[in-house]
Design a protein around this motif. Structure first.
Motif, PDB file in Angstrom:
ATOM      1  N   MET A   1       3.644  23.088  -1.322  1.00 40.98           N
ATOM      2  CA  MET A   1       4.611  21.987  -1.313  1.00 40.98           C
ATOM      3  C   MET A   1       4.553  21.171  -2.606  1.00 40.98           C
ATOM      4  SD  MET A   1       6.307  22.313   1.424  1.00 40.98           S
ATOM      5  CE  MET A   1       7.136  20.739   1.511  1.00 40.98           C
ATOM      6  N   ALA A   2       3.325  21.084  -3.165  1.00 36.45           N
ATOM      7  CA  ALA A   2       3.176  20.352  -4.430  1.00 36.45           C
ATOM      8  C   ALA A   2       3.977  21.037  -5.530  1.00 36.45           C
ATOM      9  CB  ALA A   2       1.702  20.260  -4.800  1.00 36.45           C
ATOM     10  N   SER A   3       3.992  22.378  -5.505  1.00 39.78           N
ATOM     11  CA  SER A   3       4.744  23.130  -6.505  1.00 39.78           C
ATOM     12  C   SER A   3       6.239  22.877  -6.353  1.00 39.78           C
ATOM     13  CB  SER A   3       4.453  24.624  -6.347  1.00 39.78           C
ATOM     14  OG  SER A   3       5.207  25.380  -7.274  1.00 39.78           O
ATOM     15  N   LEU A   4       6.712  22.818  -5.107  1.00 42.86           N
ATOM     16  CA  LEU A   4       8.121  22.523  -4.858  1.00 42.86           C
ATOM     17  C   LEU A   4       8.493  21.145  -5.386  1.00 42.86           C
ATOM     18  CD1 LEU A   4       8.722  23.909  -1.248  1.00 42.86           C
ATOM     19  CD2 LEU A   4       9.865  24.638  -3.337  1.00 42.86           C
ATOM     20  N   LYS A   5       7.620  20.189  -5.144  1.00 41.15           N
ATOM     21  CA  LYS A   5       7.880  18.822  -5.603  1.00 41.15           C
ATOM     22  C   LYS A   5       7.921  18.756  -7.128  1.00 41.15           C
ATOM     23  CE  LYS A   5       6.259  14.064  -5.056  1.00 41.15           C
ATOM     24  NZ  LYS A   5       5.219  13.188  -4.447  1.00 41.15           N
ATOM     25  N   ALA A   6       6.985  19.461  -7.761  1.00 39.82           N
ATOM     26  CA  ALA A   6       6.941  19.467  -9.225  1.00 39.82           C
ATOM     27  C   ALA A   6       8.194  20.120  -9.810  1.00 39.82           C
ATOM     28  CB  ALA A   6       5.688  20.204  -9.704  1.00 39.82           C
ATOM     29  N   LEU A   7       8.634  21.227  -9.198  1.00 36.84           N
ATOM     30  CA  LEU A   7       9.844  21.896  -9.677  1.00 36.84           C
ATOM     31  C   LEU A   7      11.070  21.016  -9.499  1.00 36.84           C
ATOM     32  CD1 LEU A   7       9.260  25.541  -8.379  1.00 36.84           C
ATOM     33  CD2 LEU A   7       9.491  24.843 -10.763  1.00 36.84           C
ATOM     34  N   LYS A   8      11.132  20.308  -8.389  1.00 40.14           N
ATOM     35  CA  LYS A   8      12.280  19.431  -8.127  1.00 40.14           C
ATOM     36  C   LYS A   8      12.336  18.304  -9.151  1.00 40.14           C
ATOM     37  CE  LYS A   8      14.653  17.170  -4.278  1.00 40.14           C
ATOM     38  NZ  LYS A   8      14.588  16.839  -2.841  1.00 40.14           N
ATOM     39  N   ILE A   9      11.164  17.727  -9.465  1.00 38.14           N
ATOM     40  CA  ILE A   9      11.108  16.654 -10.457  1.00 38.14           C
ATOM     41  C   ILE A   9      11.525  17.177 -11.831  1.00 38.14           C
ATOM     42  CG2 ILE A   9       9.539  15.135 -11.716  1.00 38.14           C
ATOM     43  CD1 ILE A   9       7.955  14.824  -9.111  1.00 38.14           C
ATOM     44  N   ARG A  10      11.059  18.384 -12.158  1.00 37.52           N
ATOM     45  CA  ARG A  10      11.385  18.959 -13.460  1.00 37.52           C
ATOM     46  C   ARG A  10      12.875  19.260 -13.580  1.00 37.52           C
ATOM     47  NH1 ARG A  10       8.633  24.288 -16.339  1.00 37.52           N
ATOM     48  NH2 ARG A  10       9.500  23.887 -18.410  1.00 37.52           N
ATOM     49  N   ILE A  11      13.464  19.777 -12.510  1.00 42.13           N
ATOM     50  CA  ILE A  11      14.906  20.047 -12.525  1.00 42.13           C
ATOM     51  C   ILE A  11      15.684  18.753 -12.736  1.00 42.13           C
ATOM     52  CG2 ILE A  11      16.871  20.769 -11.102  1.00 42.13           C
ATOM     53  CD1 ILE A  11      14.996  22.851  -9.817  1.00 42.13           C
ATOM     54  N   GLY A  12      15.267  17.699 -12.048  1.00 42.37           N
ATOM     55  CA  GLY A  12      15.926  16.405 -12.208  1.00 42.37           C
ATOM     56  C   GLY A  12      15.792  15.873 -13.629  1.00 42.37           C
ATOM     57  N   SER A  13      14.619  16.073 -14.227  1.00 44.58           N
ATOM     58  CA  SER A  13      14.392  15.619 -15.601  1.00 44.58           C
ATOM     59  C   SER A  13      15.280  16.372 -16.588  1.00 44.58           C
ATOM     60  CB  SER A  13      12.915  15.811 -15.966  1.00 44.58           C
ATOM     61  OG  SER A  13      12.684  15.479 -17.311  1.00 44.58           O
ATOM     62  N   VAL A  14      15.376  17.692 -16.418  1.00 42.12           N
ATOM     63  CA  VAL A  14      16.215  18.483 -17.321  1.00 42.12           C
ATOM     64  C   VAL A  14      17.685  18.124 -17.153  1.00 42.12           C
ATOM     65  CG1 VAL A  14      16.945  20.825 -17.938  1.00 42.12           C
ATOM     66  CG2 VAL A  14      14.550  20.381 -17.378  1.00 42.12           C
ATOM     67  N   LYS A  15      18.106  17.856 -15.923  1.00 43.66           N
ATOM     68  CA  LYS A  15      19.501  17.443 -15.702  1.00 43.66           C
ATOM     69  C   LYS A  15      19.800  16.119 -16.391  1.00 43.66           C
ATOM     70  CE  LYS A  15      20.527  19.836 -11.341  1.00 43.66           C
ATOM     71  NZ  LYS A  15      20.845  19.663  -9.902  1.00 43.66           N
ATOM     72  N   SER A  16      18.844  15.192 -16.363  1.00 41.65           N
ATOM     73  CA  SER A  16      19.024  13.906 -17.053  1.00 41.65           C
ATOM     74  C   SER A  16      19.140  14.118 -18.551  1.00 41.65           C
ATOM     75  CB  SER A  16      17.861  12.973 -16.738  1.00 41.65           C
ATOM     76  OG  SER A  16      17.804  12.673 -15.362  1.00 41.65           O
ATOM     77  N   THR A  17      18.289  14.987 -19.081  1.00 36.90           N
ATOM     78  CA  THR A  17      18.347  15.297 -20.511  1.00 36.90           C
ATOM     79  C   THR A  17      19.674  15.950 -20.874  1.00 36.90           C
ATOM     80  OG1 THR A  17      15.944  15.619 -20.572  1.00 36.90           O
ATOM     81  CG2 THR A  17      17.221  16.560 -22.382  1.00 36.90           C
ATOM     82  N   GLN A  18      20.158  16.822 -20.011  1.00 36.40           N
ATOM     83  CA  GLN A  18      21.434  17.496 -20.264  1.00 36.40           C
ATOM     84  C   GLN A  18      22.590  16.495 -20.332  1.00 36.40           C
ATOM     85  OE1 GLN A  18      23.146  19.960 -17.137  1.00 36.40           O
ATOM     86  NE2 GLN A  18      23.496  21.608 -18.621  1.00 36.40           N
ATOM     87  N   LYS A  19      22.553  15.494 -19.474  1.00 35.76           N
ATOM     88  CA  LYS A  19      23.600  14.465 -19.503  1.00 35.76           C
ATOM     89  C   LYS A  19      23.574  13.710 -20.826  1.00 35.76           C
ATOM     90  CE  LYS A  19      23.754  13.621 -14.502  1.00 35.76           C
ATOM     91  NZ  LYS A  19      23.482  12.638 -13.426  1.00 35.76           N
ATOM     92  N   ILE A  20      22.360  13.428 -21.339  1.00 36.77           N
ATOM     93  CA  ILE A  20      22.227  12.703 -22.603  1.00 36.77           C
ATOM     94  C   ILE A  20      22.746  13.544 -23.762  1.00 36.77           C
ATOM     95  CG2 ILE A  20      20.569  11.721 -24.235  1.00 36.77           C
ATOM     96  CD1 ILE A  20      18.827  10.993 -21.802  1.00 36.77           C
ATOM     97  N   THR A  21      22.336  14.812 -23.820  1.00 38.43           N
ATOM     98  CA  THR A  21      22.761  15.673 -24.928  1.00 38.43           C
ATOM     99  C   THR A  21      24.273  15.917 -24.896  1.00 38.43           C
ATOM    100  OG1 THR A  21      22.229  17.653 -23.626  1.00 38.43           O
ATOM    101  CG2 THR A  21      20.522  16.810 -25.113  1.00 38.43           C
ATOM    102  N   LYS A  22      24.825  16.008 -23.689  1.00 37.22           N
ATOM    103  CA  LYS A  22      26.278  16.193 -23.578  1.00 37.22           C
ATOM    104  C   LYS A  22      27.024  14.962 -24.061  1.00 37.22           C
ATOM    105  CE  LYS A  22      29.807  17.720 -20.286  1.00 37.22           C
ATOM    106  NZ  LYS A  22      30.076  18.129 -18.881  1.00 37.22           N
ATOM    107  N   ALA A  23      26.513  13.773 -23.717  1.00 37.20           N
ATOM    108  CA  ALA A  23      27.132  12.531 -24.174  1.00 37.20           C
ATOM    109  C   ALA A  23      27.026  12.405 -25.696  1.00 37.20           C
ATOM    110  CB  ALA A  23      26.473  11.339 -23.498  1.00 37.20           C
ATOM    111  N   MET A  24      25.854  12.765 -26.253  1.00 34.78           N
ATOM    112  CA  MET A  24      25.668  12.690 -27.701  1.00 34.78           C
ATOM    113  C   MET A  24      26.586  13.665 -28.435  1.00 34.78           C
ATOM    114  SD  MET A  24      21.542  12.216 -28.137  1.00 34.78           S
ATOM    115  CE  MET A  24      21.683  12.066 -29.919  1.00 34.78           C
ATOM    116  N   LYS A  25      26.814  14.828 -27.836  1.00 32.73           N
ATOM    117  CA  LYS A  25      27.737  15.798 -28.437  1.00 32.73           C
ATOM    118  C   LYS A  25      29.156  15.226 -28.490  1.00 32.73           C
ATOM    119  CE  LYS A  25      30.228  20.004 -27.331  1.00 32.73           C
ATOM    120  NZ  LYS A  25      30.506  21.019 -26.287  1.00 32.73           N
ATOM    121  N   MET A  26      29.574  14.576 -27.413  1.00 29.56           N
ATOM    122  CA  MET A  26      30.921  14.006 -27.370  1.00 29.56           C
ATOM    123  C   MET A  26      31.078  12.869 -28.377  1.00 29.56           C
ATOM    124  SD  MET A  26      31.476  14.042 -23.227  1.00 29.56           S
ATOM    125  CE  MET A  26      33.096  13.281 -23.319  1.00 29.56           C
ATOM    126  N   VAL A  27      30.054  12.042 -28.512  1.00 28.52           N
ATOM    127  CA  VAL A  27      30.101  10.937 -29.480  1.00 28.52           C
ATOM    128  C   VAL A  27      30.167  11.487 -30.896  1.00 28.52           C
ATOM    129  CG1 VAL A  27      28.812   9.007 -30.448  1.00 28.52           C
ATOM    130  CG2 VAL A  27      28.926   9.296 -27.969  1.00 28.52           C
TER     131      VAL A  27
END
Length: 292
Positions: A1-27
């Motif tokens: 379960m700890a591995s599932l939690k870690a993967l979920k947190i990592r996916i959320g972190s990468v999605k946040s980063t993707q939103k930032i890079t996409k916004a920076m590309k548009m700017v």
């Protein structure tokens, strides 16, 4: 379960980063259009001014001004390295710095003395290689949009240092914008003014037309030479502005794509780990039921 939690947190972190890079590309894409128009519009004037100076120098002679004739020596070279104030722009700054380092190594191998004039925060990486070779570290953080006033301030400072005997030759390094994918590092000698052999004929379109100058060729040349240095620096700032945004747009687009690929891989890992956990729980439940 700890591995599932870690993967979920990592996916959320990468999605946040993707939103930032996409916004920076548009700017960057929005800024690129204006910066590209300014860079392209500035090229004809800078090239034409070089042609005028070349024509005048041909008639007056290169000895008319120190900015044309030089100091008579070729020992101390000032490398003006124009970079950006911000990173996350791909290889834009790295390519300019690398071109300046190659020139410095070439000059030092020939027994010349090299000093640097940094115009932009990202050029400070040169301190690691030349800790005692930085003559000027100019902060351009207040320059939101490249303006002629900024270029003239740099030009006036350079000319004053040249007249004070701090260096003999000055080279300008920047990135010429070609497209969002291609920005070409450029090295240009600006002091003494390097006059291309092919520049003078561009002044007149009608063969050997006679041109009358008022007040005199010498006076006009003396006024144009400092302005030419400022204009070449201004062109470099405009080209850099477009190159920076083009390189940043491309870099952020690649980062967004890479983030998407990583999210897919992590999602597959998460789903597999989740299925394995569910299977394990079912096996435990069935085994317990059979034991009863």
């Amino acid at each position: 379960m700890a591995s599932l939690k870690a993967l979920k947190i990592r996916i959320g972190s990468v999605k946040s980063t993707q939103k930032i890079t996409k916004a920076m590309k548009m700017v960057a894409a929005a800024k690129l259009r204006r910066a590209q128009e300014a860079a392209v519009a500035g090229r004809p004037y800078a090239e034409r001014l070089e042609a005028v100076v070349a024509s005048l120098a041909k008639n007056v002679g290169v000895g008319a001004s120190p900015l044309m004739a030089g100091t008579g020596k070729d020992q101390v070279h000032m490398l003006v390295v124009a970079t950006s104030e911000r990173g996350l722009a791909g290889a834009f700054n790295t390519n300019i710095v690398r071109a300046a380092r190659r020139k410095a190594e070439e000059l030092e191998a020939a027994g010349k003395t090299v000093v640097f004039y940094l115009a932009g925060k990202k050029g400070r990486v040169l301190r690691r290689f030349y800790p005692k070779g930085i003559a000027v570290d100019r902060d351009l953080s207040e320059m939101k949009v490249a303006g002629f006033d900024h270029a003239k301030a740099i030009a006036d400072d350079l000319i004053a240092r040249f007249e004070a005997g701090e260096f003999d030759v000055a080279h300008l390094f920047y990135a010429r914008f070609q497209s969002a994918l291609v920005q070409e590092p450029v090295a240009q000698q600006i002091i003494p003014v390097a006059i291309p052999a092919s520049a003078a004929p561009k002044l007149a379109n009608s063969g050997d037309a006679t041109v009358a100058y008022e007040p005199s060729e010498e006076a006009i040349l003396a006024d144009l030479l400092p302005r030419n240095v400022a204009i070449q620096i201004f062109r470099a700032l405009l080209e850099n502005a477009a190159s920076e945004q083009g390189s940043r747009m491309t870099a952020m687009d690649n980062a967004t794509r890479n983030a998407g690929d990583m999210i897919k891989r992590l999602s597959i890992q998460y789903n597999r780990a989740r299925q394995a956990a569910i299977t394990t729980e079912l096996v435990e439940i069935i085994s317990g039921a059979e034991a009863l």
